[in-house]
Structures are given as structure tokens and as C-alpha cells.
Design an enzyme around this catalytic site. Structure first.
Site, PDB file in Angstrom:
ATOM      1  N   HIS A 242      59.631  13.850 -49.107  1.00 23.57           N
ATOM      2  CA  HIS A 242      58.203  14.016 -49.353  1.00 23.57           C
ATOM      3  C   HIS A 242      57.933  15.126 -50.370  1.00 23.57           C
ATOM      4  O   HIS A 242      56.786  15.424 -50.680  1.00 23.57           O
ATOM      5  CB  HIS A 242      57.491  14.320 -48.029  1.00 23.57           C
TER       6      HIS A 242
ATOM      7  N   LYS B 215      57.503  17.111 -53.879  1.00 20.62           N
ATOM      8  CA  LYS B 215      57.042  16.795 -55.223  1.00 20.62           C
ATOM      9  C   LYS B 215      57.425  17.963 -56.123  1.00 20.62           C
ATOM     10  O   LYS B 215      56.730  18.983 -56.193  1.00 20.62           O
ATOM     11  CB  LYS B 215      55.524  16.587 -55.280  1.00 20.62           C
TER      12      LYS B 215
ATOM     13  N   ASP C 272      64.719  22.413 -67.701  1.00 17.36           N
ATOM     14  CA  ASP C 272      65.567  23.423 -68.356  1.00 17.36           C
ATOM     15  C   ASP C 272      65.720  24.693 -67.536  1.00 17.36           C
ATOM     16  O   ASP C 272      66.041  25.754 -68.087  1.00 17.36           O
ATOM     17  CB  ASP C 272      65.021  23.780 -69.745  1.00 17.36           C
TER      18      ASP C 272
ATOM     19  N   HIS D  18      43.988  14.879 -50.670  1.00 12.50           N
ATOM     20  CA  HIS D  18      45.439  14.794 -50.492  1.00 12.50           C
ATOM     21  C   HIS D  18      46.079  16.178 -50.505  1.00 12.50           C
ATOM     22  O   HIS D  18      47.299  16.303 -50.414  1.00 12.50           O
ATOM     23  CB  HIS D  18      46.059  13.917 -51.585  1.00 12.50           C
TER      24      HIS D  18
ATOM     25  N   LYS E 231      47.468  19.969 -49.653  1.00  9.29           N
ATOM     26  CA  LYS E 231      48.182  20.641 -48.565  1.00  9.29           C
ATOM     27  C   LYS E 231      48.240  22.117 -48.934  1.00  9.29           C
ATOM     28  O   LYS E 231      49.270  22.633 -49.393  1.00  9.29           O
ATOM     29  CB  LYS E 231      49.593  20.084 -48.393  1.00  9.29           C
TER      30      LYS E 231
ATOM     31  N   ASP F 215      43.010  35.573 -45.735  1.00 10.07           N
ATOM     32  CA  ASP F 215      42.653  36.965 -46.045  1.00 10.07           C
ATOM     33  C   ASP F 215      42.569  37.249 -47.537  1.00 10.07           C
ATOM     34  O   ASP F 215      42.764  38.384 -47.975  1.00 10.07           O
ATOM     35  CB  ASP F 215      43.649  37.930 -45.397  1.00 10.07           C
TER      36      ASP F 215
END
Length: 397
Positions: free
Chosen positions: A126, A128, A133, A305, A307, A312
Site C-alpha cells: 500500500h 506510495k 537518483d 483519500h 492519511k 499541537d
């Protein structure tokens, strides 16, 4: 914000932050795809790209063409896609990549009847990630898919990625190379030619951040633990935006304890969903959280979508991990955890715009919710837990 919350190293519980990084927050495809393509076009030696979904559409066609162009000019290009998320990638796209010299591997190809015949197939890639380089990386929640696919809503999908330059490239680069070799080993494939390359970066970065992964070996709980530490230490504000929110008992308890000690807690969740069964399960938790003083908002402007979280005004995380059993107990995930007021402020401002476009749930309405709807939500919740149990995952904290 207190000095205690700003400086407390326990915010990074169990992971080691690194100073001296440059970070750029990218929102949705309009910012992410041009930055990724520009980095690919500038590549000289090596590209590693990992994604759950590689969709065939106009936005990702430009990424495909950039990868092909890089391979044709002699850059070593390695693409790792998930066997479930990218199962619909057309054969002609795969053929074009491979013909140009791009190495493409599939993580845990789905066979037979899927998870129903083998629940362990729920253990997915999952992450991404893209590393070019060993000098620039992208990490976040954004798949290779258009902001308007497959929902075709009027407003782009809300999601985030981070462009990373700095010493954090060392563990990120090491991680993508390690996973590539691991997949090659499990699929009885050769590792292929490896470019001798070391991470490099500008010298003027100042951001302190950590690269945090979740796998089924040495890092089973790392992402969950840094979240729990941040919630336990929060003194001023908690803002969480998470597409699939189904936390365990301890996570929920810490949210309620934070609200009880006067910390404003804002939770942004999906209004439009691509998984109605999962949304029904998540809603089983809303009544109790709202009664405890947690503010919950359903994002209606487009598909959520993201996450991400800000605590604080200084601690922030952006990554691929949802706060649900599949991400926290089963999948390979990668998050960036940041301790920097400037970065956190940028993310917090963007989240405020999303909150302003959302519908605040009324605690009184959820207390009056019919017993039938509550029962259906709890049945869905039980179904999710059953799937996780059949996959062999341990207890969610």
C-alpha cells in the site's frame, strides 16, 4: 503550544528523526504529478517507484511516458505495483514499459478466488513511494490515478504527498531497494543490474523528520505507535484527516482522553465513499466519539483519500497508512513524521479549507440514531474484524 509538546522526543516513539531535510507539501494531482514527472525527466541513474494503484488514464499516461523516456536514455527504472490495486493495468501499458527497458514487478499477484480463498492475500503493498537518483523522494497517499477517477466528481480528490530532499533519503532509498530485492527473491527472479549510487542532498535543509514503515517483520507497529504517542502528548489541538478510519480501542481511548482534558480534537472522514461497507463499519464508532467531545466532519466536496494529521501545530504526518486494521496490521505502509512548525502550519491551513467544506456531525443526532442503523454498522464492523482475523493479523491496539 507548549515547549513540552514541541520538544518532547517521545513524539517519535521508537523511530529516529533526522535533521537537515527540505520538504515540500503537495496537494492532489495538480501539484503531485508535475513534480513527479519533472524529477523523472531529470533522472540520470536510477528510478524506484512503488504504488498500490497504477491506473490507465490521462494523468498517469504522462507518468508512464516519462518512465519510458528515462529508460530509453539509459536510466535504470524499477516499478513495483500491487497485485490487487493494479490488477486492471492494461497489458499494452505493461508491454510499453517493459519494451522500453522498465523493470516491472507485481507484489503478491492475486490468484484464484482472491481473499475469500486465501485471506492472507489481504496483505498488500500500500506504499506510495518514488525515489529518483537517491536525491529526491516522494512519499504520501497518492496513487498513480487521476484525481477524477473513478468517481468523476466535480472537485479533485483530496490527498497529499511530500517531496523530500535531505539525509532522510538514506533510509528511504535503502527501503525501496530492499523491498525490490525481497520481491525478486520471493518470486525466484534475479535482482538484475544494480546502479552504484549513494544518497545526496542540498546542505541547507532544516526540517526534522522520520521515515516510518509498517511491515510484517521488524516494523509491525511503528506507524501506530507514533500516532499513539502524539495523541497521548497532545496539549493544544489534534487534527486528523483519514479516508478509512477504524481505529482500535487504545487509539479511540486516547482521542477521548485528549478531548476530556480540553484538547480540541477534529476528525475529518469521508463523505463520499468508494467502500460503503467499510464506511458503515466506521460509523459504528462515531456515536461514542461524538459523545466524548471529538468533533467529526464528513468531507463532501470531493473524495477524501488523505492519511494525514497535525498535532499541537508542530507534529505532522503524511503517508499511505489509514487508521484501520488493514493498514495498521496487514499492509506494507510508509509515512513521513515531521517535527516542524512551518510544515505543520502549511498542512493545518490546507486541512482547515477542507474542514470548511465539510459537514459537522451533530452528537445529538447520532445519539438518536435508530437501533437498526446502529446494528447494521456494528455488523459491518464485525465483518471487517473477521476479515482481518482470517488474514492472520494480531490484535489492533
Amino acid at each position: 503550544m507548549t515547549a513540552r509538546s514541541r520538544l518532547n522526543p517521545s513524539f517519535f516513539r521508537g523511530v529516529e528523526p533526522v535533521s537537515g531535510n527540505q520538504l515540500r507539501l503537495l496537494q492532489s494531482g495538480a501539484e503531485f504529478f508535475p513534480a513527479l514527472i519533472a524529477a523523472i525527466d531529470a533522472a540520470r541513474d536510477e528510478i524506484h517507484l512503488e504504488t498500490y494503484i497504477f491506473n490507465a488514464d490521462s494523468s498517469t499516461g504522462a507518468v508512464r511516458d516519462a518512465l519510458i523516456g528515462a529508460a530509453r536514455r539509459g536510466v535504470q527504472v524499477r516499478v513495483l505495483i500491487d497485485g490487487v490495486g493494479s490488477r486492471d493495468l492494461p497489458a499494452d501499458w505493461l508491454d510499453a514499459l517493459k519494451t522500453a527497458g522498465v523493470s516491472v514487478r507485481m507484489y503478491r499477484p492475486l490468484v484464484g478466488g482472491g481473499w475469500r480463498s486465501n485471506p492472507r492475500s489481504l496483505r498488500r503493498l500500500h506504499r506510495k513511494l518514488a525515489v529518483i537518483d537517491a536525491r529526491i523522494a516522494f512519499i504520501g497517499g497518492m496513487n498513480l490515478i487521476s484525481d477524477f477517477e473513478p468517481t468523476h466528481l466535480a472537485t479533485p480528490r483530496l490527498d497529499y504527498s511530500v517531496e523530500v530532499r535531505g539525509p532522510l533519503l538514506v533510509p528511504i532509498h535503502r527501503s525501496v531497494r530492499h523491498l525490490w530485492r525481497l520481491v525478486a527473491f520471493t518470486q525466484l527472479q534475479g535482482r538484475g543490474r544494480t546502479v552504484a549510487i549513494e544518497a545526496s542532498w542540498p546542505t541547507d535543509g532544516h526540517v526534522r523528520a522520520a521515515f516510518v514503515v509498517r511491515n510484517n517483520f521488524a516494523h509491525r507497529r511503528d506507524i501506530e505507535r507514533v500516532y499513539l504517542a502524539a495523541l497521548a502528548l497532545a496539549r493544544d489541538e489534534i487534527v486528523i484527516a483519514n479516508a478509512y478510519f477504524l481505529p482500535g480501542h487504545r487509539f479511540r481511548k486516547l482521542l477521548k482522553k485528549a478531548a476530556a482534558r480540553g484538547v480540541p480534537v477534529h476528525l475529518l472522514v469521508q463523505g463520499h465513499t468508494d467502500h460503503p461497507f467499510f464506511q458503515a463499519a466506521a460509523r459504528a464508532l462515531y456515536r461514542d466519539l461524538l459523545a466524548a467531545g471529538v468533533n467529526i466532519y464528513e468531507f463532501k466536496a470531493s473524495e477524501l483519500h488523505a492519511k494525514v494529521a497535525v498535532v499541537d501545530g508542530h507534529w505532522a504526518t503524511v503517508g499511505s497508512s489509514n487508521i484501520d486494521p488493514f493498514s495498521l496490521l496487514l499492509a506494507r505502509e510508509a509515512n513521513l513524521v515531521v517535527n516542524d512548525a512551518g510544515f505543520a502550519h502549511d498542512l493545518r491551513q490546507r486541512l482547515q479549507q477542507a474542514l470548511d467544506q465539510s459537514v459537522a456531525l451533530d452528537p445529538a443526532d447520532w445519539q438518536r440514531r435508530s437501533w437498526l442503523r446502529r446494528m447494521m454498522s456494528w455488523l459491518a464492523y464485525g465483518g471487517v474484524r473477521l476479515m482481518v482475523g482470517l488474514a492472520g493479523a494480531g490484535r489492533l491496539i
